[in-house]
Design an enzyme around this catalytic site. Structure first.
Site, short mmCIF file in Angstrom:
data_model
loop_
_atom_site.label_atom_id
_atom_site.label_comp_id
_atom_site.label_asym_id
_atom_site.label_seq_id
_atom_site.Cartn_x
_atom_site.Cartn_y
_atom_site.Cartn_z
CG ASP A 205 77.97 -90.84 101.29
OD1 ASP A 205 78.06 -92.02 101.69
OD2 ASP A 205 76.88 -90.30 101.02
CD GLU A 249 79.09 -95.29 100.16
OE1 GLU A 249 78.80 -94.20 99.67
OE2 GLU A 249 78.27 -96.04 100.70
#
Lengths: 549, 437
Positions: A205, A249
């Site tokens: 993330d 990401e």
């Protein structure tokens, strides 16, 4: 035992399925999805034609950001079950040939994480430097504010230790400080913990934000790549040939994401964010231009790497990677209701965005499944689930999976008021109208169609590994491209418009081939030196395999 | 590096068309099919009408609900065979019997070009099947004049319903017929691959669309021997690759009556030459296999016929004796001095007695000689022919008064002899060209 270890590039051919344990299936009637419930649905996922499940955060958390505020990286949130439940789920998934990715929230923790509690307890705390502190909120002013609807600054005042701490997302999510090498070791220990349990990789993330340097945007800094490559090296050294995956990401332009692949020694995959809004834009404009342009500015990546592409996910339909004019256009066309807008995006599901138009849903999935990259399907989109923008933040696209027309959509036996959030009940997208049970029984349902298209995609490596070349017919409403892998050539033709179109394709390099439509197997006339004429219905599409026979 | 977008470039895999424009148009019109029945034709005007009618009656009968296509691949008939195929009225009473077709019946006759012979026709049939996505491909001989619809249907069902990749027919053939199969081809392949396939070189068979597509993309078509030995290549390919093989009891009438059989020596050279080549190119696929097992046999077994072919045993024995004498310089390096002496002793007595073990050893050693390249393969096979005649003559004379079951039991003795001698003669770790004898 993970499936298919023989091919370390498995992710290039894979179809990914993103889901939240909390939202999928509740086995114990407490109103919250759990691993036992998810395990019971693995046959459904396998039959969908999925290769890999991506689990949203499952860790103990105050859940102020749907689990991206992690309070304990090495355990399972008690609402979702136990570590044993997770292991049982993982074994069951592997037994069905499904791989599992989990979330690695690498940039920040919850403010309830023991590290932060200890770090803020005293300026002299041993873990103080696990986070980024300052006595002023005027540092790093070049960094943008990502959650601009809720946050006014990237600094938050800590009333306990009387200093500001740095956060790129919500204020309750303090950023970790990778200038302290102990943080790197902590993160590797966490990765190893889950890898040793058998997970097949991580969706990492918010990777661009690991470091802060004055005078920069504090994004994509060289130090960040150094850390990420070191993690990859550890992964490769300790799990050689096991096909463990790192997926980045990084909501950036493709040229800014490119360094995250490095020389094939950083991330295996990274999301290609800008493709997604351009699929919506191209279909609304009835013009291929946005898609052609974004792929034209997409750089080469190492051959062992892969883009991840998607139509929708658990976040808002992000419009950060479009121009202001494009964003205004998309907001006007897809989010006329201002309540549907969030940050720089639109918090709606796929079906709701296209007003439930089955033809457009199919066409978008046709693009998703045939474009360069590996496709990610968001749970519920395979049956055309709707959303509930009244729920605030992005919760409207995270509602319970709709399994049946029974109470709570078959998601849970709990009283409706005990659900973690309400199921969709509106007359168009509610669980009585849209549910798995009904669609499984209908060969013409969206779900049945999704199974067909994943099946066709899986029939050839050309979609995951093939080269991609645009054709340039004069009719700009038609998008056409050739995917090539070895001797296999697939022609994809899509009518982006709501009206019937005729198109002439210059296929002379393929003269002599016979196009065979891949969904139905129909044989089309042999390609010649002359333009190849096709007629297409509204939002129509073809996948042709070009046979040399 | 992987580019997001490449420029359109000259594609790989460009090759001359297999399928003519007219055929592609016909196939496009016929559309996707479940079953494609292929018939290689060449001057079969006398028999083709009956065969086509039988296939059509299958299409309107047992396969009425399947999407079907009959494709006759013609090698250049000058007797009007293609016109007969195209001209038959599919709804004629003798075709339909008492049934009406549920859907349009598609029937195509197409010429094929390039390498003449059975492989050229099969290649067209397989290519057409691949193009239209046929799930089952059935090959029927153009002279199978007494073909029954049940025969086609049983072959087809074994693929469609039971999921077999290759299905060969078993008929109630007399144990004295086709000695090349019973004395050599079947026991040799059984011993090699461990699969008891009774009719390994049958030219009528069914296969799955996937098997056909895999075969189509293989290099077997480029082999010179595929021209007349494509069936052997397909059988050994199936056995070697481990796909599911079955045999189906088919009505005996479906056995073809070949009207233009070449001389026995030529048939022997073709069949054995191809079998040896198949085995030679696939040593890793079979040398380690020991013993054999039954393969699924579908349908009810039928009593064999008692037909005794009009073989001239005196001629066979004479050819055997002369061959052992005349070809001794070739046979000695091929099968060894000891076995040559054993054959010479057998040739000296009447009636002939060529023991199964001696025969099996000779075949394996001949194979080994060809695999080693000690002699040209064609010479090795040619030198084996008189020994084969001796073995056949011995078998026929020994079973002159035997019942059919007793005669079949002798076939089993031969098969076991091939298995046992293989265990003695073939190194299980044999690498190419290193078969030990």
């Amino acid at each position: 035992m993970a499936p298919g270890k023989a091919d370390p590039l498995w992710y290039k051919d894979a179809v990914f399925y993103e889901l939240h344990v909390r939202s999928y299936a509740d086995s114990n009637g407490d109103g919250i999805g759990d691993f036992r419930g998810l395990e019971g649905k693995l046959d459904y996922i396998a039959e969908l034609g999925v290769d890999c499940i991506w689990l949203l955060p499952m860790y103990p958390s105050p859940l102020r950001d749907d689990g991206y505020d992690v309070a304990d990286y090495s355990s399972i949130h008690p609402d979702y079950g136990t570590l044993d439940d997770f292991r049982s789920f993982l074994d069951a998934a592997h037994a069905r040939g499904l791989r599992v990715l989990t979330e690695l929230v690498i940039n920040h923790t919850s403010d309830q994480h023991p590290w932060f509690i200890e770090a803020r307890s005293s300026r002299d705390s041993a873990k103080r430097s696990y986070y980024v502190w300052s006595d002023t909120d005027a540092r790093y002013e070049g960094a943008r504010i990502i959650f601009c609807d809720t946050e006014k600054s990237n600094w938050a005042w800590d009333p306990i230790s009387k200093e500001f701490y740095w956060h790129r997302f919500y204020a309750h999510q303090p950023d970790l400080n990778y200038d302290d090498p102990r943080v790197f070791e902590e993160m590797w220990r966490i990765m190893k913990f889950w890898l040793d349990h058998g997970v097949d990789g991580f969706r990492v993330d918010a990777v661009p934000y690991l470091f802060e340097r004055e005078g920069t945007s504090c994004e994509n800094l060289p130090e960040t790549h150094t850390v990420l490559r070191a993690l990859r090296r550890r992964l490769d050294d300790e799990y050689p040939g096991m096909g463990k995956l790192l997926l980045a990401e990084a909501n950036m332009w493709p040229e800014d994401v490119r360094p995250y692949f490095a020389d094939g020694n950083e991330f295996h995959m990274a999301f290609h964010f800008p493709v997604m809004p351009r699929i919506f834009m191209a279909i609304q404009l009835e013009d291929r231009k946005p898609l052609v342009e974004i792929l034209a500015r997409t750089p080469d990546i190492p051959s062992e790497c892969q883009w991840g592409i998607f139509l929708r996910n658990h976040d808002e339909l992000t419009l950060e990677m479009v121009t202001r004019e494009e964003r205004d256009y998309l907001w006007d066309e897809y989010a006329r209701n201002p309540a549907a807008r969030l940050n720089l995006g639109i918090r709606r599901r796929l079906a709701a965005l296209v007003e439930g138009d089955r033809r457009r849903i199919e066409l978008m999935n046709v693009l998703l499944m045939s474009f360069t990259g590996s496709p990610f399907v968001y749970y519920g989109d395979e049956i055309g689930m709707g959303d509930n923008i009244a729920l605030g933040d992005r919760n409207g696209v995270r509602t319970p999976m709709q399994w049946t027309r029974e109470r709570n959509g078959g998601f849970s036996g709990a009283d409706p008021e005990r659900l973690y959030q309400p199921v969709i009940v509106d007359p168009v997208y509610g669980y009585e109208a849209v549910n798995v049970e009904a669609q499984v029984r209908s060969p013409s349902s969206l779900l049945s169609w999704m199974k067909r298209i994943t099946g066709v995609r899986r029939s050839s490596k050309v979609f995951g590994r093939g080269e991609f070349a645009f054709l340039h017919p004069s009719n700009h409403r038609v998008l056409a491209y050739i995917r090539t892998y070895g001797e296999e050539n697939v022609l994809v033709v899509c009518n982006l418009s709501s009206t019937a179109q005729a198109v002439e394709l210059a296929l002379s390099p393929y003269e002599g081939t016979i196009p065979v439509e891949m969904f139905g197997g129909s044989v089309f006339p042999r390609v010649s030196q002359q333009p190849y004429v096709l007629t297409m219905g509204p939002y129509g599409y073809y996948w042709f395999i070009l046979r040399w026979l | 590096m992987t580019s997001a977008v490449s420029s359109l470039r000259e594609p790989k895999g460009h090759r001359p068309h297999l399928l003519s424009e007219e055929l592609v148009r016909d196939l496009a019109a016929a559309g996707q099919a479940d079953v494609l029945v292929g018939i290689p034709t060449l001057d079969n005007a006398g028999t083709i009408a009956a065969v086509v009618r039988a296939v059509m009656s299958t299409f309107v009968g047992p396969l009425a609900r399947e999407r079907t296509l009959l494709l006759a691949a013609d090698g250049g008939s000058s007797d009007g065979t293609p016109e007969i195929v195209r001209g038959l009225q599919s709804d004629a009473p003798d075709v339909l019997l008492t049934r009406r077709a549920l859907r349009t019946i598609h029937r195509i006759s197409t010429p094929y070009h390039g390498v003449p012979g059975r492989s050229g026709a099969l290649r067209i049939v397989f290519a057409a099947a691949s193009l239209i996505g046929a799930r089952a491909v059935v090959l029927i001989d153009p002279d199978a004049v007494a073909l029954t619809r049940d025969g086609v249907a049983r072959l087809t069902r074994a693929v469609l319903d039971d999921g077999f990749s290759l299905v060969k027919p078993v008929t109630r053939r007399s144990p004295w017929e086709q000695p090349l199969v019973t004395q050599l081809a079947a026991p040799l392949l059984r011993a090699a691959y461990g699969k008891r396939l009774r009719e390994p070189v049958a030219t009528q068979f069914a296969c799955s669309g996937r098997f056909a597509a895999d075969a189509l993309s293989s290099d077997l078509w480029d082999r010179a021997s595929a021209g007349h030995g494509v069936d052997e290549w397909l059988t050994t390919r199936a056995m070697s690759s481990g796909v599911r093989i079955a045999q189906v009891w088919a009505p005996s009438a479906s056995e073809p009556i070949h009207q233009r059989r070449p001389p026995a020596a030529e048939v022997f050279q073709q069949v054995v030459g191809v079998l040896f080549e198949c085995l030679r190119t696939d040593l890793h696929g079979w040398t380690a296999i020991r013993g054999s097992s039954e393969i699924p046999t579908l349908g009810a077994a039928e009593e064999p016929t008692l037909t005794r072919p009009p073989f001239d045993l005196t001629e066979f024995a004479s050819a055997f004796r002369q061959g052992v004498h005349d070809l001794a310089p070739l046979l000695e390096p091929t099968i060894g001095a000891d076995d040559l002496a054993a054959f010479a002793r057998a040739a000296a007595v009447t009636p002939l007695h060529v023991a199964p073990e001696l025969w099996a050893r000779a075949v394996w050693r001949a194979f080994s000689a060809s695999a080693r390249g000690a002699l040209p393969a064609s010479q090795v096979v040619a030198s084996l022919f008189p020994l084969y005649l001796g073995r056949v003559a011995a078998f026929l004379s020994e079973t002159e008064a035997a019942s059919a079951p007793d005669a079949n039991a002798r076939h089993e003795e031969v098969a076991l002899a091939f298995e046992e001698t293989k265990a003695l003669l073939v190194d299980p770790n044999a690498a190419p060209r290193e078969v030990r004898t």
